[in-house]
Design an enzyme around this catalytic site. Structure first.
Site, PDB file in Angstrom:
ATOM      1  N   CYS A 110       0.835  -1.202   0.000  1.00  0.00           N
ATOM      2  CA  CYS A 110       0.000   0.000   0.000  1.00  0.00           C
ATOM      3  C   CYS A 110       0.874   1.258   0.000  1.00  0.00           C
ATOM      4  O   CYS A 110       1.963   1.258   0.588  1.00  0.00           O
ATOM      5  CB  CYS A 110      -0.917   0.001   1.218  1.00  0.00           C
ATOM      6  SG  CYS A 110      -2.097  -1.357   1.254  1.00  0.00           S
ATOM      7  N   CYS A 136       1.729  -8.484   7.348  1.00  0.00           N
ATOM      8  CA  CYS A 136       0.397  -7.892   7.425  1.00  0.00           C
ATOM      9  C   CYS A 136      -0.643  -8.879   7.924  1.00  0.00           C
ATOM     10  O   CYS A 136      -1.780  -8.489   8.203  1.00  0.00           O
ATOM     11  CB  CYS A 136      -0.018  -7.347   6.056  1.00  0.00           C
ATOM     12  SG  CYS A 136      -0.109  -8.612   4.779  1.00  0.00           S
ATOM     13  N   CYS A 192       2.402   2.752   3.278  1.00  0.00           N
ATOM     14  CA  CYS A 192       3.229   1.831   4.074  1.00  0.00           C
ATOM     15  C   CYS A 192       4.415   1.255   3.314  1.00  0.00           C
ATOM     16  O   CYS A 192       5.041   0.296   3.761  1.00  0.00           O
ATOM     17  CB  CYS A 192       2.371   0.692   4.600  1.00  0.00           C
ATOM     18  SG  CYS A 192       0.982   1.222   5.619  1.00  0.00           S
TER      19      CYS A 192
END
Length: 225
Positions: free
Chosen positions: A192, A220, A195
């Site tokens: 993402c 994650c 991040c």
């Protein structure tokens, strides 16, 4: 030799796996190689679904890359994503940068944006294929070709688990595979946009993921142990 062996063992693994199988496309070169290996192994597409998790925070380069990959292989990649109340909640409670405030908030963001869609994607599957490799990080050092994924209740197949960085890029070049433009900007692991950052010379491949955290828990939740 590694490439040929990887095709053969993937073919054998899929042959011994009944039911529907999903391949998780995370906009990275490993997943494109995994797709290419499936074609090399002459796996029937009737038992496969290519899917991705649209977190609503993907780079525009990654979304463009997905279209290129679909065109290159003549396939469709199904997007799974949250919507409605879940999306409103995470946007309100965490926002654009809230995941950097604490590990708890970051994991909550990943749980909602990634794990919930992944559970939906895997709900009718007996196995899923990922592009993770042992050399990517300390959290993946013990990855194997086939693992029992107790968190999602099925097997996970990692056809590139023993590939080096050099083997990955040599294979991509050999077969002229499409490459995410972010790699040319210094990114080595892509996720993402809030991040993920480019890495510096000498840094670990996944150093650009959640770089403000301890490297021992930088996952994650998709690839839990």
């Amino acid at each position: 030799m590694l490439y040929k062996h990887s095709v053969e063992r993937l073919a054998d693994t899929i042959k011994n796996t009944s039911g529907h199988i999903g391949l998780a496309f995370s906009h990275q070169i490993e997943d494109v190689i995994a797709i290419h290996l499936l074609f090399q192994a002459k796996i029937s597409l009737s038992k496969l679904e290519f899917f991705t998790l649209d977190t609503h925070k993907l780079f525009k380069e990654s979304l463009e890359y997905q279209k290129k990959v679909e065109k290159f292989f003549h396939i469709s990649i199904v997007s799974y994503k949250i919507s409605g109340d879940w999306l409103s909640y995470v946007d309100t409670e965490i926002g654009e940068w809230g995941m950097r405030e604490s590990l708890q908030k970051r994991k909550q963001c990943c749980e909602i944006r990634k794990i919930i869609p992944l559970k939906e994607a895997l709900s009718n599957k007996t196995a899923w294929i990922s592009g993770i490799r042992a050399t990517q990080s300390i959290t993946r050092a013990n990855v194997k070709l086939v693992e029992e994924d107790i968190h999602f209740g099925l097997n996970k197949i990692n056809p590139l688990y023993d590939w080096s960085d050099e083997a990955v890029w040599a294979y991509a070049k050999l077969h002229n595979l499409p490459i995410n433009a972010l790699y040319h900007q210094g990114f080595k692991s892509i996720g993402c946009s809030p991040c993920t950052r480019p890495i510096k010379e000498g840094e670990d491949t996944r150093a650009g993921r959640w770089w403000w955290e301890d490297p021992n828990h930088k996952e994650c939740g998709l690839h839990q142990k």
